[in-house]
Every structure is written in structure tokens, then in C-alpha cells.
Design a protein around this motif. Structure first.
Motif, mmCIF file in Angstrom:
data_model
loop_
_atom_site.group_PDB
_atom_site.id
_atom_site.type_symbol
_atom_site.label_atom_id
_atom_site.label_comp_id
_atom_site.label_asym_id
_atom_site.label_seq_id
_atom_site.Cartn_x
_atom_site.Cartn_y
_atom_site.Cartn_z
ATOM 1 N N HIS A 27 46.112 37.970 32.886
ATOM 2 C CA HIS A 27 44.998 37.033 32.817
ATOM 3 C C HIS A 27 44.384 37.050 31.426
ATOM 4 C CE1 HIS A 27 44.635 36.565 37.218
ATOM 5 N NE2 HIS A 27 44.988 37.834 37.264
ATOM 6 N N TRP A 31 38.045 33.776 32.066
ATOM 7 C CA TRP A 31 38.483 33.314 33.380
ATOM 8 C C TRP A 31 38.621 31.795 33.435
ATOM 9 C CZ3 TRP A 31 40.692 36.695 36.324
ATOM 10 C CH2 TRP A 31 40.329 38.038 36.209
ATOM 11 N N THR A 35 46.141 31.761 34.374
ATOM 12 C CA THR A 35 46.910 33.007 34.358
ATOM 13 C C THR A 35 48.183 32.802 33.549
ATOM 14 O OG1 THR A 35 46.045 33.524 36.544
ATOM 15 C CG2 THR A 35 47.986 34.730 35.836
#
Length: 109
Positions: A27, A31, A35
């Protein structure tokens, strides 16, 4: 970073019923980004093999997640204690550090 994760995983008591690393994900530290890699393993692979796969995509701002199982005692529906595989995650990451640069000012007289 990955050598330290490998050292921890080498000493981990993996589940007898579900041994090894069963999932690997890379990752970005943000965020908001997708991914980079997701890979499942059935049966599980050795920690060395999982780290080798992860090492192909080394980056200082990635988080490396390794999933596995270990055996824990849990109470079954009939009230009996039983040893069952329970999931566990290993996370490894290094955040990039800002290197302070020093400069000298030259003065003339």
C-alpha cells in the motif's frame, strides 16, 4: 525494513492447519492511492518467499502487509475450548525522512 519484518516472521508460531504467509499487499502510505500489489497464496508460502516477492517493489513510502494465521484457543458453540487458526497481520513501513542540509555562507573581507 523488510529484513526486520522477515526476522519477526521467522520466529512467529504459524498455525499448524494454515501455515505460512497467505496474503501480501503493498500500500502507498497515502490511503488515497490504490494498492500497488495484492497477492494471495493457497497454501501459504514461507516468509522468505513472501519477502522476496515484496522486495521487487521496494519503495520508502510503501506499507507492506503480510497476512498469516496462528493457532488460538477459542470457545466453540458447544462451550468446549478448541484450538483454531486465527488471522494475524504483519505491517512493515518506513516513512521517508527529510534530510536536513547544511550550508555555509562564505564571507569576504
Amino acid at each position: 525494513m523488510l529484513p526486520h519484518a522477515l526476522a519477526v516472521m521467522r520466529h512467529f508460531p504459524f498455525s499448524v492447519a494454515q501455515p505460512g504467509i497467505t496474503y501480501l499487499a503493498l500500500h502507498p502510505v497515502s490511503w488515497n492511492e490504490p494498492t500497488i500489489l495484492e497477492r494471495g497464496f493457497r497454501p501459504g508460502v514461507s516468509p522468505e518467499e513472501a519477502v522476496l516477492i515484496a522486495s521487487d517493489l521496494l519503495h520508502e513510502d510503501y506499507a507492506y502487509m503480510f497476512d498469516a494465521f496462528w493457532d488460538l484457543w477459542v470457545v466453540a458453540e458447544d462451550g468446549e475450548w478448541t484450538l483454531r487458526p486465527a488471522p494475524v497481520n504483519f505491517w512493515s513501513m518506513v516513512l521517508s525522512s527529510t534530510k536536513a542540509s547544511t550550508s555555509r555562507k562564505a564571507t569576504s573581507r
